[in-house]
Enzyme design. Structure first.
Site, PDB file in Angstrom:
ATOM      1  N   LYS A 272       0.773  -1.217   0.450  1.00  0.00           N
ATOM      2  CA  LYS A 272       0.279  -0.372  -0.217  1.00  0.00           C
ATOM      3  C   LYS A 272       0.734   0.689  -0.277  1.00  0.00           C
ATOM      4  CE  LYS A 272      -3.734   2.513   2.772  1.00  0.00           C
ATOM      5  NZ  LYS A 272      -4.296   2.862   4.426  1.00  0.00           N
ATOM      6  N   ASP A 277      -3.153   9.401   3.653  1.00  0.00           N
ATOM      7  CA  ASP A 277      -4.122  10.234   3.260  1.00  0.00           C
ATOM      8  C   ASP A 277      -4.782  10.788   4.899  1.00  0.00           C
ATOM      9  OD1 ASP A 277      -6.405   8.214   4.840  1.00  0.00           O
ATOM     10  OD2 ASP A 277      -5.403   6.807   5.367  1.00  0.00           O
ATOM     11  N   LYS A 284     -10.064  13.141   7.874  1.00  0.00           N
ATOM     12  CA  LYS A 284      -9.371  12.369   9.190  1.00  0.00           C
ATOM     13  C   LYS A 284      -9.608  13.744  10.248  1.00  0.00           C
ATOM     14  CE  LYS A 284      -6.458   9.048   7.785  1.00  0.00           C
ATOM     15  NZ  LYS A 284      -7.529   7.645   8.832  1.00  0.00           N
ATOM     16  N   ASP A 295       1.313   6.120   5.355  1.00  0.00           N
ATOM     17  CA  ASP A 295       0.857   5.516   5.111  1.00  0.00           C
ATOM     18  C   ASP A 295       1.104   4.761   4.124  1.00  0.00           C
ATOM     19  OD1 ASP A 295      -2.058   4.408   5.596  1.00  0.00           O
ATOM     20  OD2 ASP A 295      -2.797   5.518   4.191  1.00  0.00           O
ATOM     21  N   ASP A 354     -12.666   6.776   3.998  1.00  0.00           N
ATOM     22  CA  ASP A 354     -10.882   6.927   4.579  1.00  0.00           C
ATOM     23  C   ASP A 354     -10.366   5.355   5.034  1.00  0.00           C
ATOM     24  OD1 ASP A 354      -8.528   7.219   6.045  1.00  0.00           O
ATOM     25  OD2 ASP A 354      -9.765   7.075   8.215  1.00  0.00           O
ATOM     26  N   GLU A 356      -9.201   3.601   2.215  1.00  0.00           N
ATOM     27  CA  GLU A 356      -8.898   3.154   1.229  1.00  0.00           C
ATOM     28  C   GLU A 356      -7.896   2.841   0.667  1.00  0.00           C
ATOM     29  OE1 GLU A 356      -7.296   5.720   3.278  1.00  0.00           O
ATOM     30  OE2 GLU A 356      -5.603   5.284   3.131  1.00  0.00           O
ATOM     31  N   ARG A 358      -7.403  -0.640   0.445  1.00  0.00           N
ATOM     32  CA  ARG A 358      -8.259  -2.154   0.357  1.00  0.00           C
ATOM     33  C   ARG A 358      -8.692  -1.490  -1.707  1.00  0.00           C
ATOM     34  NH1 ARG A 358     -12.375  -2.016   4.866  1.00  0.00           N
ATOM     35  NH2 ARG A 358     -10.973  -1.256   5.782  1.00  0.00           N
TER      36      ARG A 358
HETATM   37  N1  BES Z   1      -3.988   4.225   7.010  1.00  0.00           N
HETATM   38  C1  BES Z   1      -5.733   4.262   7.946  1.00  0.00           C
HETATM   39  C2  BES Z   1      -4.730   2.928   9.010  1.00  0.00           C
HETATM   40  C3  BES Z   1      -4.127   3.477   9.936  1.00  0.00           C
HETATM   41  C4  BES Z   1      -4.438   4.107  11.358  1.00  0.00           C
HETATM   42  C5  BES Z   1      -2.976   3.575   9.789  1.00  0.00           C
HETATM   43  C6  BES Z   1      -3.899   4.862  11.605  1.00  0.00           C
HETATM   44  C7  BES Z   1      -2.358   4.143  11.352  1.00  0.00           C
HETATM   45  C8  BES Z   1      -2.447   4.659  11.973  1.00  0.00           C
HETATM   46  C9  BES Z   1      -6.736   3.684   6.825  1.00  0.00           C
HETATM   47  O1  BES Z   1      -6.260   3.935   5.190  1.00  0.00           O
HETATM   48  C10 BES Z   1      -7.973   4.312   7.532  1.00  0.00           C
HETATM   49  O2  BES Z   1      -7.959   5.301   7.835  1.00  0.00           O
HETATM   50  N2  BES Z   1      -8.606   2.799   7.912  1.00  0.00           N
HETATM   51  C11 BES Z   1     -10.061   3.075   8.467  1.00  0.00           C
HETATM   52  C12 BES Z   1     -10.769   2.489   8.266  1.00  0.00           C
HETATM   53  C13 BES Z   1     -11.666   2.698   8.680  1.00  0.00           C
HETATM   54  C14 BES Z   1     -12.557   3.858   7.690  1.00  0.00           C
HETATM   55  C15 BES Z   1     -12.840   1.598   8.779  1.00  0.00           C
HETATM   56  C16 BES Z   1      -9.242   3.098  10.569  1.00  0.00           C
HETATM   57  O3  BES Z   1      -8.559   2.405  10.469  1.00  0.00           O
HETATM   58  O4  BES Z   1      -9.825   4.003  11.597  1.00  0.00           O
HETATM   59 ZN    ZN Z   2      -4.875   4.504   5.098  1.00  0.00          ZN
HETATM   60 MN    MN Z   3      -7.596   5.802   5.045  1.00  0.00          MN
END
Ligand code: BES
Ligand code: ZN
Ligand code: MN
Length: 501
Positions: A272, A277, A284, A295, A354, A356, A358
């Site tokens: 990824k 992000d 966020k 990210d 968010d 994104e 996947r």
């Molecule tokens: N890049 C984030 C995951 C992440 C969060 C990595 C904090 C490192 C620290 C990912 O893209 C994300 O935002 N995931 C969301 C998914 C949710 C919207 C289902 C998450 O984990 O909140």
């Molecule tokens: Zn992300």
């Molecule tokens: Mn995200």
């Protein structure tokens, strides 16, 4: 419009430290320091290989300083003389012959800290360390010497560039330490890319890095960069749904490493590469958003592993694929509720922009079918839920394939870059049900790391596959925050196991 690419390819440090091995404990330069690891027991009966002056110095200094040789305790000696070294550092190693890899990493940290700014070269006698700990210890020494001061006007004044490991078994160890050096070079590259801010490291920058890497190893490496038009022609609408909100266009980068002349099927590594992000329209919160420059760590670890593999010349065929995009809100950004058709033909209702990672990965995972993979491992800072479950200690591992999962777990243990298996079960798939499309891109509050993995699972039915959620391990948070370069050590160990070296 995107600013001109801020390139600093020439400034990327290859290694923070070069490791060597020798059987001979002799100082070569006046500024060399000898590091002696001491078992807690040793203080009552010092090794007779130490000169009488050194033994005397240790005894007196240990008494006066209250040095007990507990793990990580350090004491510089000013009146020792050993094998031509005028500078001697004694370091507590606890129970030396039972040292664990985790303890060895702590030991390495205290050694590098104690050497500080004083020496360019250190020699460490590793006699008595358990054999399985030598490589993680050596790698940790190199990694602890890493400084990211590219944007500091005042650079680090530490000058350590070489560590020589001294052991009677030097000849047998040489090849293994060469592999540690290669791993370190790759891991350093990953950390450097991870630490770069989002205004420098964006999809085209990562493409430029991949092109430069392929030029450096042109005999074994071939690079291909797909732009957004090419991805659109392939039907990668899920990937493009992420990158379309940004002024900086997405890139799908593939690197093909040929380490084996025959047509053997490649191990495919997918990363990824979300260079920043924001969350997109599902934006966020402001606090901590700066950490989303990390990210792209999955993509960076693929690049670093490929560099390590090139340096080590592993006899294996490997493909790296980097799904690089920036996730931004804008008038052209994807809206919650939008429906897209992925390259696989499966449709996705994007309920949360968010989620994104996947979305970029699923199209990359379909694209790499063309390489006829032996196995596929993807790496992604995919979910906050994985950090909640596992913290920053182990990476989350998901796979429907027990044999592949066990291979990766074993590699993580050997390299002390550990992963922990989490469930991937059909029972969770219904959490991704959508009333309008084949699936939604989020699964609600429960089992967030698993539902993300379940989403990817739907795109990986054509080959053996495992997924590493590195959201907690790719970077540290807090005061000393920065990229760790994980899981490069795990991947390198995994590939070595497969190559039989
Ligand atoms: N890049 C984030 C995951 C992440 C969060 C990595 C904090 C490192 C620290 C990912 O893209 C994300 O935002 N995931 C969301 C998914 C949710 C919207 C289902 C998450 O984990 O909140
Ligand atoms: Zn992300
Ligand atoms: Mn995200």
């Amino acid at each position: 419009m995107p600013s001109a690419i801020h390139s600093d390819i020439d400034n990327i440090p290859n290694a923070s430290l070069h490791l060597q091995v020798t059987a001979q404990a002799t100082a070569k330069h006046p500024n060399d320091i000898l590091v002696i690891l001491l078992d807690t027991d040793a203080l009552s009966g010092l090794p007779t290989t130490l000169s009488p002056t050194t033994q005397q110095a240790i005894q007196t200094s240990a008494n006066r300083a209250g040095f007990t040789a507990k793990l990580g305790e350090t004491l510089p000696l000013y009146q020792a003389e050993q094998d031509g070294f005028e500078q001697v550092l004694i370091v507590g190693a606890g129970t030396l012959n039972q040292l664990t890899a985790g303890q060895a990493q702590k030991l390495a940290a205290s050694i590098i800290k104690a050497i500080g700014e004083r020496n360019t070269h250190a020699m460490i006698s590793i006699e008595g360390i358990p054999d399985t700990v030598i490589e993680p210890f050596a790698l940790a020494l190199a990694n602890k010497n890493y400084h990211f001061d590219l944007y500091k006007t005042k650079k680090s004044t530490a000058k350590l560039t070489q560590i020589t490991l001294q052991t009677a078994q030097a000849d047998e160890l040489q090849a293994r330490i060469n592999l540690v050096n290669a791993t370190h070079i790759g891991q350093n590259f990953t950390r450097h890319l991870g630490n770069q801010p989002g205004n420098v490291c964006f999809p085209e920058y990562l493409a430029e890095q991949a092109i430069a890497l392929a030029a450096e190893f042109s005999d074994v490496l071939k690079v291909t960069v797909l732009d957004e038009d090419q991805m659109a022609a392939l039907g990668m609408n899920s990937f493009l749904a992420v990158s379309k909100g940004s002024e900086r266009p997405g890139r799908l980068i593939t690197l093909e490493y040929t380490g084996k002349a025959d047509q053997s099927k490649p191990v495919v590594l997918v990363g990824k590469g979300v260079t920043f992000d924001t969350g997109g329209i599902s934006i966020k919160p402001a606090a901590g958003m700066e950490d989303m420059k990390f990210d792209m760590s999955g993509a960076a670890s693929v690049l670093g592993t490929i560099r390590a593999v090139c340096v080590a010349k592993l006899p294996l065929n490997i493909v790296g694929a980097l799904a690089c995009a920036e996730n931004m809100p804008s008038g052209r950004a994807t809206r919650p509720g939008d429906v897209v058709t992925s390259m696989s033909g499966q449709t996705i209702e994007i309920l949360n922009t968010d989620a994104e990672g996947r979305l970029v990965l699923c199209d990359a995972l379909t694209y790499i079918e063309r390489f006829n993979p032996e196995v596929v491992v993807d790496m992604a800072t995919l979910t906050g839920a994985c950090i909640v479950a596992l913290g920053e200690v182990v990476s989350g591992l998901f796979s429907p394939d027990d044999e592949l999962a066990n291979e990766l777990l074993a590699a993580g243990l050997a390299a002390h870059d550990r992963a922990w298996r989490l469930p991937l079960l059909e029972d969770y798939q219904e959490l991704l049900d959508s009333p309008v499309a084949d699936m939604a891109n989020i699964g609600g509050r429960f089992a967030g790391a698993t539902t993300a993995a379940c989403f990817l699972w739907r795109y990986t039915k054509q080959y053996r596959w495992a997924h590493l959620d590195i959201a907690g391990t790719a970077n540290t948070t807090g005061a000393n925050k920065g990229s760790t370069g994980r899981p490069v050590p795990l991947l390198m160990q995994f590939l070595r196991q497969r190559a039989g070296v």
